[in-house]
Motif scaffolding. Sequence first.
Motif, PDB file in Angstrom:
ATOM      1  N   PRO A 256       0.800  -1.394   0.057  1.00 17.57           N
ATOM      2  CA  PRO A 256      -0.094   0.084  -0.006  1.00 17.57           C
ATOM      3  C   PRO A 256       0.861   1.296  -0.055  1.00 17.57           C
ATOM      4  CG  PRO A 256       0.132  -0.976   2.223  1.00 17.57           C
ATOM      5  CD  PRO A 256       0.821  -1.826   1.191  1.00 17.57           C
ATOM      6  N   LEU A 257       0.162   2.207  -0.411  1.00 16.81           N
ATOM      7  CA  LEU A 257       0.738   3.620  -0.612  1.00 16.81           C
ATOM      8  C   LEU A 257       0.051   4.412   0.453  1.00 16.81           C
ATOM      9  CD1 LEU A 257       3.401   4.782  -2.144  1.00 16.81           C
ATOM     10  CD2 LEU A 257       1.853   5.647  -3.986  1.00 16.81           C
ATOM     11  N   PHE A 258       0.807   4.859   1.433  1.00 16.97           N
ATOM     12  CA  PHE A 258       0.087   6.011   2.373  1.00 16.97           C
ATOM     13  C   PHE A 258       0.255   7.281   1.998  1.00 16.97           C
ATOM     14  CE2 PHE A 258       1.127   2.076   4.519  1.00 16.97           C
ATOM     15  CZ  PHE A 258      -0.056   1.786   5.476  1.00 16.97           C
ATOM     16  N   ILE A 259      -0.929   8.009   1.676  1.00 20.57           N
ATOM     17  CA  ILE A 259      -0.745   9.348   1.446  1.00 20.57           C
ATOM     18  C   ILE A 259      -1.452  10.106   2.409  1.00 20.57           C
ATOM     19  CG2 ILE A 259      -1.267  11.051  -0.295  1.00 20.57           C
ATOM     20  CD1 ILE A 259      -1.554   8.552  -2.326  1.00 20.57           C
ATOM     21  N   GLY A 260      -0.594  11.055   3.088  1.00 21.78           N
ATOM     22  CA  GLY A 260      -1.373  11.714   4.066  1.00 21.78           C
ATOM     23  C   GLY A 260      -0.819  13.306   4.312  1.00 21.78           C
ATOM     24  N   VAL A 261      -1.674  13.997   5.000  1.00 20.59           N
ATOM     25  CA  VAL A 261      -1.276  15.472   5.566  1.00 20.59           C
ATOM     26  C   VAL A 261      -1.048  15.540   6.974  1.00 20.59           C
ATOM     27  CG1 VAL A 261      -1.519  17.719   5.322  1.00 20.59           C
ATOM     28  CG2 VAL A 261      -2.124  16.307   3.401  1.00 20.59           C
ATOM     29  N   GLU A 262      -0.031  15.575   7.692  1.00 18.15           N
ATOM     30  CA  GLU A 262       0.352  15.861   9.058  1.00 18.15           C
ATOM     31  C   GLU A 262       0.032  17.208   9.253  1.00 18.15           C
ATOM     32  OE1 GLU A 262       4.001  14.126   9.792  1.00 18.15           O
ATOM     33  OE2 GLU A 262       3.362  12.167   9.469  1.00 18.15           O
ATOM     34  N   THR A 263      -1.030  17.251  10.342  1.00 14.42           N
ATOM     35  CA  THR A 263      -1.136  18.836  10.396  1.00 14.42           C
ATOM     36  C   THR A 263      -1.102  18.770  12.079  1.00 14.42           C
ATOM     37  OG1 THR A 263      -3.465  18.265  10.798  1.00 14.42           O
ATOM     38  CG2 THR A 263      -2.830  19.462   8.976  1.00 14.42           C
ATOM     39  N   GLY A 264      -0.376  19.848  12.605  1.00 12.53           N
ATOM     40  CA  GLY A 264      -0.217  19.981  14.088  1.00 12.53           C
ATOM     41  C   GLY A 264       0.572  21.262  14.468  1.00 12.53           C
ATOM     42  N   VAL A 265       1.148  21.277  15.751  1.00 11.81           N
ATOM     43  CA  VAL A 265       1.541  22.456  16.548  1.00 11.81           C
ATOM     44  C   VAL A 265       2.976  22.006  16.668  1.00 11.81           C
ATOM     45  CG1 VAL A 265       1.435  23.734  18.352  1.00 11.81           C
ATOM     46  CG2 VAL A 265      -0.627  22.939  17.510  1.00 11.81           C
ATOM     47  N   LYS A 266       4.000  22.954  16.564  1.00 15.78           N
ATOM     48  CA  LYS A 266       5.359  22.814  16.742  1.00 15.78           C
ATOM     49  C   LYS A 266       5.924  23.795  18.051  1.00 15.78           C
ATOM     50  CE  LYS A 266       9.978  23.167  14.714  1.00 15.78           C
ATOM     51  NZ  LYS A 266      10.708  23.535  13.537  1.00 15.78           N
ATOM     52  N   ILE A 267       6.281  23.152  18.899  1.00 14.46           N
ATOM     53  CA  ILE A 267       6.882  24.098  20.116  1.00 14.46           C
ATOM     54  C   ILE A 267       8.278  23.939  20.181  1.00 14.46           C
ATOM     55  CG2 ILE A 267       6.533  24.628  22.599  1.00 14.46           C
ATOM     56  CD1 ILE A 267       3.797  24.452  21.384  1.00 14.46           C
TER      57      ILE A 267
END
Lengths: 190, 483
Positions: free
Chosen positions: B470-481
Amino acid sequence: MITLQDEELIKGCLAGKRAAQNRLFDKYAPKMLGVCFRYAQTEHDAEDIMQDGFVKVFANLEKFRKEASLETWIKRVMINTALNFLKATQKLRMEADIDVVENNADIATSQYHDIDTQVLMQCIHSLPAGYRVVLNMFAIEGFSHKEIAEQLEITESTSRSQFSRAKILLQKKLDAITKYDKHYERRRVQ
Amino acid sequence: MKDEEFNNFLRERADSFELKPSSGSFAAVQRKMQHKSKRRGIIIFFSLLASTLVGAYFIISAEKIGNTHSTAINAPNQVETESNGTITQSQAYNAYRNRGDEKAYHNQNNTVDNSVAAASVNSLAAIAATPSAQGVKQQKKQQSAPKSVTATTLNTGNSQNEGVLDADKTEDYSIAENILEATASNNDNNIDNNINEGIETEEDAPTQETVITKIDEPNPKNAETTDSILKKCNCVDSKWALKAYYNPFTAVYLNLANKKEDISSSSIATSDVEEYAEELKAGWSLGLKAERALNTKWKIGFGIAYNKWSIDQVRWNINYTKDSTETYGFDSLSNQSIVTGYTVYSLPTVKDSTKVNLSLQSIHLPVYANYTFATNKRWQFGVNGGFTASYIVAGKYTELYAKQPPSNRDNLMSSGNTWQTYRRFNVNVALGFAINYKISNCTSVFAEQTISAPLLTIQSKNAQVPARRPLFIGVETGVKINF
């Protein structure tokens, strides 16, 4: 317009009772699966559409205004769900026809009366998606070409030509089956 | 028969057409309803998160302004130590003025707060000692001297507040003069004491020149503190950063052989064909990453993530009946219809079909490097590359639809522990594009689009089922401290 049983089912569903939802589903699911099957590409697509349709029915039941029967409303929800499904999965591709095929030839439907409903539906089901949808909407659901054009975002002439082509193709399929049956019967007699 | 009759014929047949739904259909509806409410919950969660972030941004911005004020308010004490309290009065006044709270300042002075009085005393003492070390009382009588010195002091006292004072000098001078006079008269005795105790000789007393010089010089202690704070909280320069992310859009692309019968052949035959289709549902993942900046361009990172994804697999066994019918033509010689050819057609009949949902949960351990190729004040653009070790920790097999129960022909489908047939430990190679938006010095939000694929196929134990990668395609969204 609405039967007492439907009224009770609606009340139960609105109260979030699972048993009422189950009863409503059992009552209308077979018919609705038949509707979805006419639009869908495959049987499991039809099942998926029907399930999605019932999710919408349960979620929007409070919007049902009781102007028409519950069955008509559910059927309308199913048709919309099916059209959205076909659009989303890009299975509904309609080529704009330059030449509008007019088929005013009389169709002797009497010769098709012996055809089993299941086979007839299978024939409709085996039509290309564009033809199938327009044929269903125009011939069976009773939408006008203008309404179809608005819903499917096509031109009226495309809707007309898709319907004409669908009719010709369906006629050919039905003819082939009739001939095949006659041929088979003749062989069996011989 | 015209259209209308044909339509009626179709309508009648369609109205009487029913199909029996599969046994698990209602359960699937319930499951979808629950999923929908979960999705609504996720949307609400993200809306709240977004509003919290926006709120935090404004609070941090407001705190920054507040800090400037408080620095100015606190400054007198610090400067007092550094420069013998020569500019405390003006700085205190400026601080209050900046806050638009001159009234509070005057109230404080009217009550003759000891600290303010002491500060004023020191200030006056310095001023008094400046021209000729004649004593404060004499100095006080010469109205012009304090005025001019105070004016100089106010003008040069605090570079941050210069503009404020310049705008209304006359008013500033008169207010400052009044303050000094009021303070001095209230503390006449103290002044004498202070002079006696603090400034014993002419040499000890700071000259006006030194006073001004000391005021003009930036406080090295303050400068150092600010610098260190900025260094600590700089997105680019900070050594370590912690990233918390949610990936709601993981889609899995799975290429699977799909056998289909070729019906263009004219041979008349009946054949059974098995067809597969896999619909991949969007998954989601939740993760934490630690990132270390090597320099302004390169960063390396590692982390841990929980991932959930699922596949809807459909398999159906189709019987294609291919046959042909004669095509007739009219033979003018025999005056009869004759067979001129054959029309081949195919009627597919689904013998049985099954639809299952396979849900897998895995833990991912990503190790990656990031290269920043473009930066401006708030935005950072970069690329990520690395590896992810993943381990399937749990799975669930649910039958969604079956026209007929699956027979023994398919061991994989009938197994309750289907997920265990998948290779549980995998190493994925991942590539991605990253965007970082700096909200404040310490906080930023990011979105990282990633594509990852396992190095080996994830299905290994059942040779009958086509291999999966499988090919995983994603968008990680988050906060960086940043730390």
